[in-house]
Write a protein that holds these residues in place. Sequence first.
Motif, PDB file in Angstrom:
ATOM      1  N   LYS A   9      17.797 -32.393 -21.904  1.00 24.30           N
ATOM      2  CA  LYS A   9      18.552 -31.265 -22.461  1.00 24.30           C
ATOM      3  C   LYS A   9      18.946 -31.630 -23.877  1.00 24.30           C
ATOM      4  CE  LYS A   9      19.247 -28.599 -18.821  1.00 24.30           C
ATOM      5  NZ  LYS A   9      18.937 -27.209 -18.760  1.00 24.30           N
ATOM      6  N   SER A  10      19.193 -30.600 -24.684  1.00 24.06           N
ATOM      7  CA  SER A  10      19.648 -30.857 -26.052  1.00 24.06           C
ATOM      8  C   SER A  10      21.048 -31.465 -26.020  1.00 24.06           C
ATOM      9  CB  SER A  10      19.673 -29.559 -26.864  1.00 24.06           C
ATOM     10  OG  SER A  10      20.744 -28.739 -26.432  1.00 24.06           O
ATOM     11  N   ASP A  12      23.592 -30.480 -27.582  1.00 28.32           N
ATOM     12  CA  ASP A  12      24.585 -29.408 -27.466  1.00 28.32           C
ATOM     13  C   ASP A  12      24.761 -28.960 -26.021  1.00 28.32           C
ATOM     14  OD1 ASP A  12      25.416 -29.147 -30.174  1.00 28.32           O
ATOM     15  OD2 ASP A  12      23.548 -28.088 -30.621  1.00 28.32           O
ATOM     16  N   GLU A  13      23.668 -28.880 -25.270  1.00 27.90           N
ATOM     17  CA  GLU A  13      23.761 -28.484 -23.862  1.00 27.90           C
ATOM     18  C   GLU A  13      24.496 -29.541 -23.029  1.00 27.90           C
ATOM     19  OE1 GLU A  13      19.965 -26.015 -22.532  1.00 27.90           O
ATOM     20  OE2 GLU A  13      19.416 -27.770 -23.755  1.00 27.90           O
ATOM     21  N   ALA A  79      21.506 -37.226 -30.048  1.00 23.01           N
ATOM     22  CA  ALA A  79      20.305 -36.393 -30.030  1.00 23.01           C
ATOM     23  C   ALA A  79      19.059 -37.271 -30.024  1.00 23.01           C
ATOM     24  CB  ALA A  79      20.296 -35.470 -31.242  1.00 23.01           C
ATOM     25  N   ASP A  81      14.719 -37.154 -30.531  1.00 23.81           N
ATOM     26  CA  ASP A  81      13.669 -36.362 -31.172  1.00 23.81           C
ATOM     27  C   ASP A  81      12.751 -35.666 -30.170  1.00 23.81           C
ATOM     28  OD1 ASP A  81      14.647 -37.111 -33.632  1.00 23.81           O
ATOM     29  OD2 ASP A  81      13.277 -38.815 -33.835  1.00 23.81           O
ATOM     30  N   ASP A  83      13.384 -33.531 -27.739  1.00 24.54           N
ATOM     31  CA  ASP A  83      14.044 -32.383 -27.105  1.00 24.54           C
ATOM     32  C   ASP A  83      14.982 -32.773 -25.975  1.00 24.54           C
ATOM     33  OD1 ASP A  83      12.730 -30.637 -28.806  1.00 24.54           O
ATOM     34  OD2 ASP A  83      11.011 -30.470 -27.458  1.00 24.54           O
ATOM     35  N   SER A  85      18.411 -35.760 -24.989  1.00 29.23           N
ATOM     36  CA  SER A  85      19.530 -36.467 -25.603  1.00 29.23           C
ATOM     37  C   SER A  85      19.924 -37.651 -24.738  1.00 29.23           C
ATOM     38  CB  SER A  85      20.717 -35.528 -25.797  1.00 29.23           C
ATOM     39  OG  SER A  85      21.078 -34.939 -24.575  1.00 29.23           O
TER      40      SER A  85
END
Length: 145
Positions: A9-10, A12-13, A79, A81, A83, A85
């Motif tokens: 997951k990103s 942010d998610e 993060a 690279d 896609d 984290s």
Amino acid sequence: MKETVWINKSVDEVWDFVELEFAKVFKCSPKKLHEKTLKIKHGGKEVIQSIPVQERPNHLVLLSEDQDNVVETHYKFIADDNDGSFLEIYEEGKGKNSTGKTIMYKVLDLPLLRTKKRKRLRQRIESIKYFIELEDDQNDDLQEA
């Protein structure tokens, strides 16, 4: 001692999920989490918990304090690279009024003694990963139905 896990997951998610779970416990909106304090009973002692650091989407700290101890649990969001984290978790503890307790926390971080602590941190971080990725699987199932 740090435990790290990669989550598909990103950042942010992952941040949103962890932040929302803390907000549920503190019974507030995620934006007001930094202002909240929670008192709970644990092992016969009153524990005061708060979120002194809430730096979206990089760092969140849960502070747990009783009459003898202060423990900070750090959640770092990094993060990737690909896609995804990384979620990193670590704890720092100290005695409130006792140098001996502070030394005890440091001794428990020595390689031979930290197995139980590492296992507890690993279980916590793996359960976060599981629930974040489970949420996505459930959404996929709903879309297919």
